[in-house]
Design a protein around this motif. Structure first.
Motif, PDB file in Angstrom:
ATOM      1  N   GLN A 121       6.527 -20.944 -27.369  1.00  0.00           N
ATOM      2  CA  GLN A 121       6.500 -21.471 -28.735  1.00  0.00           C
ATOM      3  C   GLN A 121       5.353 -20.842 -29.529  1.00  0.00           C
ATOM      4  O   GLN A 121       5.510 -20.496 -30.709  1.00  0.00           O
ATOM      5  N   ARG A 122       4.206 -20.672 -28.881  1.00  0.00           N
ATOM      6  CA  ARG A 122       3.064 -20.048 -29.547  1.00  0.00           C
ATOM      7  C   ARG A 122       3.358 -18.587 -29.905  1.00  0.00           C
ATOM      8  O   ARG A 122       2.923 -18.107 -30.960  1.00  0.00           O
ATOM      9  N   VAL A 142       8.284 -31.920 -28.256  1.00  0.00           N
ATOM     10  CA  VAL A 142       7.756 -33.216 -28.675  1.00  0.00           C
ATOM     11  C   VAL A 142       6.710 -33.668 -27.651  1.00  0.00           C
ATOM     12  O   VAL A 142       6.954 -33.564 -26.443  1.00  0.00           O
ATOM     13  N   PRO A 143       5.536 -34.164 -28.087  1.00  0.00           N
ATOM     14  CA  PRO A 143       4.540 -34.648 -27.122  1.00  0.00           C
ATOM     15  C   PRO A 143       5.112 -35.747 -26.224  1.00  0.00           C
ATOM     16  O   PRO A 143       5.920 -36.567 -26.673  1.00  0.00           O
ATOM     17  N   ASP A 227       2.045 -29.873 -34.274  1.00  0.00           N
ATOM     18  CA  ASP A 227       3.201 -30.004 -35.171  1.00  0.00           C
ATOM     19  C   ASP A 227       4.303 -29.011 -34.816  1.00  0.00           C
ATOM     20  O   ASP A 227       4.930 -28.398 -35.694  1.00  0.00           O
ATOM     21  N   ALA A 228       4.558 -28.866 -33.522  1.00  0.00           N
ATOM     22  CA  ALA A 228       5.502 -27.848 -33.054  1.00  0.00           C
ATOM     23  C   ALA A 228       6.890 -28.043 -33.652  1.00  0.00           C
ATOM     24  O   ALA A 228       7.542 -27.064 -34.047  1.00  0.00           O
ATOM     25  N   VAL A 229       7.375 -29.276 -33.714  1.00  0.00           N
ATOM     26  CA  VAL A 229       8.731 -29.520 -34.201  1.00  0.00           C
ATOM     27  C   VAL A 229       8.885 -29.024 -35.636  1.00  0.00           C
ATOM     28  O   VAL A 229       9.807 -28.252 -35.951  1.00  0.00           O
ATOM     29  N   ASP A 230       7.993 -29.440 -36.503  1.00  0.00           N
ATOM     30  CA  ASP A 230       8.103 -29.058 -37.913  1.00  0.00           C
ATOM     31  C   ASP A 230       7.909 -27.560 -38.101  1.00  0.00           C
ATOM     32  O   ASP A 230       8.621 -26.924 -38.899  1.00  0.00           O
ATOM     33  N   LYS A 260      17.522 -32.798 -32.446  1.00  0.00           N
ATOM     34  CA  LYS A 260      17.978 -33.531 -33.632  1.00  0.00           C
ATOM     35  C   LYS A 260      17.106 -33.235 -34.851  1.00  0.00           C
ATOM     36  O   LYS A 260      17.559 -33.414 -35.991  1.00  0.00           O
ATOM     37  N   HIS A 261      15.877 -32.784 -34.605  1.00  0.00           N
ATOM     38  CA  HIS A 261      14.950 -32.568 -35.716  1.00  0.00           C
ATOM     39  C   HIS A 261      14.743 -31.093 -36.064  1.00  0.00           C
ATOM     40  O   HIS A 261      14.100 -30.785 -37.070  1.00  0.00           O
TER      41      HIS A 261
END
Length: 294
Positions: A121-122, A142-143, A227-230, A260-261
């Motif tokens: 992700q990074r 998500v945490p 804030d990985a999801v956003d 879902k997000h």
């Protein structure tokens, strides 16, 4: 950047790539044949492991894709003995991007497993123009809430040996990493008939204790990006969240929640599979990866 001499090993070529000159950091890299324009960069977990436990079934992508599987700095047969401040997630990302430069790869698909899923992700957030597709396997976006596994008695039973080890005296460094891997095996592999295969793979892992030092000293930041999801949703990169239903490290429900997000993400949750879902359900696991990367 320099490329070491390469040898063939079970359909993987093996060599060394220099990714940093000061201090010197050489990454040991296993790589299959395949077209450069379809390179798959694989980021292993741990981090005090090497990448060998992921070679199967990823080797099946060889030929149709070029699978590049490095050991991270401080891990496996890559450079060890660095100062504690040289173990950071930003430097790992810089190493991986330097590796792509050395292999003359402009755009890549990234598969990150467990801790490697968060490093992946990074990579996507640091260089989104270089990531075509992202697979986050047996990891989280998500945490994990503190009560995520409350009431799961089977998990408590399987983790009992590992909990005893955490309080053992005289076990540290690489020996602690190795002991944790072996004692947590029943929690990482869901299917009892797959446990012996997993233990056999562990015998071939070159464990280290390099990352444990800064971790225990409180020098490591959280590997999951803020804030990985956003932030991932804003990138729009296609994301596969590949998980085992019985994962006892990262709840499968969090993968479904993240999907879902994040409009560009979808979750594939494999039944009868734990954290090492690629061992519990190898055919389904590699089929999901292959379909997504096609």
């Amino acid at each position: 950047m320099q490329l070491g001499g390469w040898q063939t090993c079970a359909m993987f070529g093996e060599g060394v790539v220099r990714v940093c000159a000061d201090p010197v950091v050489d990454l040991f890299v296993a790589e299959t044949a395949g077209p450069a324009e379809r390179t798959v960069l694989v980021v292993h977990g741990g981090p005090d492991w090497d990448g060998s436990y992921l070679r199967q079934p990823l080797v099946e992508l060889g030929g149709e894709c070029r699978v590049v599987l490095p050991d991270l700095r401080g891990c496996g047969r890559s450079t060890r003995g660095l100062a504690d401040e040289q173990y950071s997630w930003d430097l790992v990302v810089a190493d991986l991007l330097a590796l792509l430069d050395a292999r003359q790869v402009k755009t890549v698909d990234v598969v990150g497993f467990s801790t490697g899923g968060k490093i992946a992700q990074r990579v996507a957030l640091a260089a989104p123009e270089r990531v075509r597709r992202l697979v986050v396997a047996s990891s989280n976006v998500v945490p994990v809430p503190p009560d995520a596994f409350d009431g799961w008695q089977e998990r408590d039973r399987r983790h009992e040996a590992g909990a005893r080890l955490a309080n053992a005296e005289g076990v540290a460094g690489v020996e602690l990493t190795r002991a944790w891997a072996w004692s947590s095996a029943p929690a990482n592999v869901w299917r009892p008939d797959k446990l012996d295969e997993y233990l056999h793979r562990l015998e071939g892992v070159a464990f280290s204790g390099e990352w444990m030092r800064p971790y225990q000293a409180g020098l490591l930041s959280t590997v999951l990006p803020d804030d990985a999801v956003d932030r991932l949703a804003a990138l729009g990169i296609p994301i596969l969240l590949l998980h085992g239903r019985q994962d006892m490290t990262f709840p499968a429900a969090l993968a479904e929640q993240a999907a879902k997000h994040i409009p560009s993400a979808r979750a594939v949750v494999l039944e009868q599979a734990g954290h090492m879902a690629h061992i519990d359900q190898p055919d389904q696991w590699i089929a999901a990866v292959r379909e997504f990367l096609a």
